[in-house]
Structures are given as C-alpha cells and as structure tokens.
Design a protein around this motif. Structure first.
Motif, short mmCIF file in Angstrom:
data_model
loop_
_atom_site.label_atom_id
_atom_site.label_comp_id
_atom_site.label_asym_id
_atom_site.label_seq_id
_atom_site.Cartn_x
_atom_site.Cartn_y
_atom_site.Cartn_z
N ASP A 12 0.87 -1.18 0.00
CA ASP A 12 0.00 0.00 0.00
C ASP A 12 0.91 1.23 0.00
O ASP A 12 1.49 1.59 1.03
CB ASP A 12 -0.90 -0.02 1.24
N LYS A 13 1.03 1.88 -1.14
CA LYS A 13 1.98 2.98 -1.30
C LYS A 13 1.65 4.17 -0.39
O LYS A 13 2.55 4.80 0.17
CB LYS A 13 2.02 3.44 -2.76
N TYR A 304 -7.39 5.11 8.24
CA TYR A 304 -8.34 4.87 7.13
C TYR A 304 -7.83 3.79 6.20
O TYR A 304 -8.59 2.89 5.81
CB TYR A 304 -8.58 6.17 6.36
N ARG A 305 -6.55 3.84 5.83
CA ARG A 305 -5.99 2.85 4.90
C ARG A 305 -6.04 1.44 5.49
O ARG A 305 -6.35 0.47 4.80
CB ARG A 305 -4.55 3.21 4.55
N ILE A 306 -5.76 1.34 6.78
CA ILE A 306 -5.77 0.01 7.42
C ILE A 306 -7.19 -0.53 7.53
O ILE A 306 -7.46 -1.70 7.23
CB ILE A 306 -5.10 0.09 8.81
N LEU A 307 -8.12 0.33 7.94
CA LEU A 307 -9.52 -0.11 8.07
C LEU A 307 -10.13 -0.41 6.70
O LEU A 307 -10.97 -1.32 6.57
CB LEU A 307 -10.33 0.96 8.80
N LYS A 308 -9.74 0.35 5.68
CA LYS A 308 -10.23 0.08 4.33
C LYS A 308 -9.78 -1.30 3.86
O LYS A 308 -10.56 -2.06 3.27
CB LYS A 308 -9.74 1.15 3.36
N LEU A 309 -8.51 -1.62 4.13
CA LEU A 309 -8.00 -2.94 3.77
C LEU A 309 -8.75 -4.03 4.53
O LEU A 309 -9.08 -5.08 3.96
CB LEU A 309 -6.50 -3.02 4.07
N ALA A 310 -9.06 -3.78 5.80
CA ALA A 310 -9.81 -4.76 6.61
C ALA A 310 -11.17 -5.04 6.01
O ALA A 310 -11.69 -6.15 6.11
CB ALA A 310 -9.95 -4.24 8.03
N PHE A 323 -7.90 -5.03 11.52
CA PHE A 323 -8.74 -4.38 12.53
C PHE A 323 -7.98 -4.23 13.84
O PHE A 323 -8.01 -3.18 14.48
CB PHE A 323 -10.02 -5.18 12.74
N GLY A 324 -7.28 -5.29 14.26
CA GLY A 324 -6.51 -5.26 15.50
C GLY A 324 -5.42 -4.21 15.47
O GLY A 324 -5.20 -3.49 16.46
N VAL A 325 -4.72 -4.09 14.35
CA VAL A 325 -3.64 -3.09 14.24
C VAL A 325 -4.23 -1.68 14.29
O VAL A 325 -3.63 -0.77 14.90
CB VAL A 325 -2.83 -3.31 12.95
N VAL A 376 -0.29 -7.02 0.16
CA VAL A 376 0.39 -7.70 -0.94
C VAL A 376 -0.42 -8.91 -1.40
O VAL A 376 -0.62 -9.12 -2.61
CB VAL A 376 1.81 -8.13 -0.51
N GLU A 377 -0.91 -9.69 -0.45
CA GLU A 377 -1.71 -10.88 -0.80
C GLU A 377 -3.03 -10.47 -1.44
O GLU A 377 -3.50 -11.13 -2.39
CB GLU A 377 -1.94 -11.72 0.45
N TYR A 378 -3.64 -9.41 -0.93
CA TYR A 378 -4.90 -8.93 -1.51
C TYR A 378 -4.70 -8.48 -2.95
O TYR A 378 -5.51 -8.77 -3.83
CB TYR A 378 -5.44 -7.78 -0.65
#
Length: 385
Positions: A12-13, A304-310, A323-325, A376-378
C-alpha cells in the motif's frame, strides 16, 4: 531479489509513504526534544537518542523485509511461536524484570540489551487471536454445536497478557492490550448470545475484584500513580502530580499558529522525558497548530488505509489482523493525547511514530509490516481474478 521488488511494488503505497514521513519526522524531532534530557540530565552527546532511534528504524526495516516475504498462512507457525516466546519472556520479567518508574516491565538480554516484552505482546496477540478466529470460524458460527472449548481457548489466549502485565504494574500498557483483546472479542465470529454470557461473567468477576481491593489494606496503585487520576486542572496541583501535564499545557499554548521555531522550545527543560510520552507538547510548541493539524490528518490517513484494507481483504485472518492493528494505533494516539490534554490520566503511553522507544517502535513496525503483507496478498488475489 525480483520477488522482493515485486512484493514492495504490491504494498500500500499511501500507507508506506505516510508511515515513512512520520517516522522520519519523529526521528529528527527527537534531536530537539531530547537535547535537554540527553546533555544536561544524563550527560550524553546531543545526538545520543537520535542515533539509537535511527538504529531501531534500520532494524525495523530489516524486520519489515523478513515479514513481507512469507505468506500470512505461515503465521500459524511463526505467529504462535512468537506469542508463546513473548509470553515466556513476560513471565520472566514478572519475577526478574527491572523496575522503571514504578513499573517492573523491562529485562536486559545478552547482546540485545533492554527489552520491554509487553510492547511486543500487542502485535503477537493480534496475530494469534486472528488465526484462532479463522481456524474456528465455521464452528463458532454453527449454532448446532457447543463452543465452550474454543471460546475458552480464545479467552485464555486473549486475557493472559493483560493479567501478566497487571502484575508488572504497567497499567497503561495493560489497558491497551486489554482493550485490543476486548474489541477483537466483540468483533469476533462468536455468537452474540455467547459474547453476552462471557461479558456477564467478566463483569461479575470485575465487581468481586473491585470489592476485594476496596476492603484490602494494600492498594494496587502507588502514590505517584494515584496522583495521575486527578488529571483535571493540573496547573492547580503543580507540586502534587500536575507538574508534567501543566508544563505540557504551557508548551502547547505557547506554540500558537506557526510555533516558536525548531529547537526553541522552553518547556522541554521542565517536562520529564520530553522525547517519549510528552513529545507532542514539544512538537506543538516548536511547530505550532498548523503542523500538529497535519500530523492529525496523517494519523487519520493511516487508520483509514488500514480499516479500508480490513473491509475488502478476503481472508478472515487478514480482516482481524488489520482491525486489530488499527485498534492498537488508535488506542495509543487516544490515550497519549488524552493524558497530555488533561482528558485522561497520564499513563506514559508512547505516541506512534513520534515518541522515542526501541521496543515500542519495533512493535509498531512489525504491526505495519503485517498489514502490508496482507495488502500484498490482496493485490495478488485481485490480479489472479
């Protein structure tokens, strides 16, 4: 080498760039924030903490590469092993740890040096619980079978670190680890009725514990810790517990719109450990409201970026890890700034990216690297489709 470059390309750049900006800003800010502490209090060179933090960031970069290479499926081995290693180290700290400001939460290891295992408990707890949620997901959602053994294991794994950290009297870290487990438990695939039963049991045990402590002659807080609960109007209690927060207020108010200038902070001479949990006050004084507003914006971008990925990642373990992070980051920001603004008791919790600290910084980098591996996996899954 080609595989590593491909992995870096799939990160995620935005999250990566913003994280680097905050880490670099925090690193250079440590020079001015720690100058008084380093030279006058500890008789160390001006750049003492800068070089130490730089070494930690380089080590964190190496750890990031190591975390990015293996797939998250391998966390079933490495994640569990890491959890139990930190758990064993935490038990050792409880009996043979070093006391620091009333907290027995440090241990000096050969070659490595001083380590705070409770900081590493956060990412490993998130990983292990996420793996358990994925492993038990279908069974936990099945209303036709009993789940006592699975829920019992989740509770045991989730509550171990808060309890062991409680014995070390590091109540700020205990609060964060406890809330990480609590919020992950609420978001878990466990049925609602079973969550309510478990919460009811914990509520009852909590009442009994409070009654026991109420009638017990020995309190759980030291006098210094008790003084922190009187966090309102700290300047009226300047000599009896409000010293640090009051000087933080003065620093923040002195900054104005554009700040007093880099290196010109006056309050860093009065704020204890101004490069750690009170670093935001020095930033506000030297850089002003505009810069602190930008920092808040960058924090929002990261969350936002982390929750969006979740919300979009396909694996159950990935959703819960992200979510935990995000909970981990938010709690550190909320509790640190809440204490500094006089809205919460001051607990000594570091501010992400900006506070000096080896164990915390490495723990944060590990958590962010895990999120990047999930991204990366996503990205690769989307390409395959």
């Amino acid at each position: 080498m080609r595989k590593i470059m491909k992995t870096i390309k799939d990160m995620d750049k935005i999250l990566l760039i913003v994280s680097i900006i905050l880490f670099v800003f925090g690193l250079f800010n440590i020079v001015t924030a720690s100058s008084q502490v380093s030279v006058l209090r500890y008789n160390q060179p001006l750049y003492n903490y800068f070089y130490k933090q730089l070494f930690i960031l380089i080590l964190g970069f190496i750890l990031t590469i190591l975390i990015l290479i293996p797939p998250t499926k391998s966390y079933y081995l490495f994640g569990k092993a890491g959890y139990f290693a930190i758990a064993a180290l935490s038990i050792l700290v409880t009996f043979k740890g070093e006391n620091w400001s009333g907290n027995q939460n440090w241990i000096t290891l050969p070659v490595i040096g001083a380590v705070q295992p409770s900081e590493f408990a956060k990412p490993f707890l998130i990983v292990y619980l996420s793996l358990l949620f994925e492993q038990f997901y279908r069974k936990l959602r099945n209303k036709e079978i009993k789940h006592y053994d699975m829920i019992g294991k989740i509770i045991l794994i989730g509550s171990f670190f808060p309890m062991i950290i409680f014995t070390q009297k590091d109540y700020g870290t205990m609060l964060i680890v406890g809330f990480i487990f609590f919020l992950l438990f609420l978001a878990s695939p466990i049925l609602k009725i079973e969550k309510l039963k478990v919460l009811g049991i914990f509520f009852g045990l909590g009442i009994l514990a409070m009654l026991f402590l109420l009638f017990s002659e020995k309190g759980i807080f030291s006098k210094a810790q008790e003084s922190r609960f009187h966090f309102y109007d700290p300047c009226s209690r300047y000599e009896s517990g409000g010293y640090q927060v009051c000087n933080g207020f003065i620093a923040i108010n002195s900054g104005g719109l554009a700040g007093v200038g880099i290196g010109n902070s006056r309050q860093k001479s009065y704020i204890p450990e101004s490069h750690t949990d009170s670093v935001f006050a020095i930033i506000a004084e030297e850089y002003g409201f505009l810069m602190t507003s930008l920092l808040f914006f960058l924090y929002i971008v990261i969350l936002y970026r982390i929750l969006k990925l979740a919300s979009v990642v396909r694996t159950i373990r990935g959703k819960y890890m992200c979510f935990g992070v995000s909970v981990y980051l938010f709690l550190h920001i909320f509790i640190n700034l809440g204490g500094l603004f006089g809205s919460l008791p001051l607990t000594g919790v570091p501010l992400p990216f900006l506070s000096y600290g080896g164990s915390f910084t490495l723990s944060l980098i590990i958590a962010l690297a895990i999120v990047q591996r999930i991204h990366v996996e996503y990205k690769n899954e989307k390409i395959k489709i």
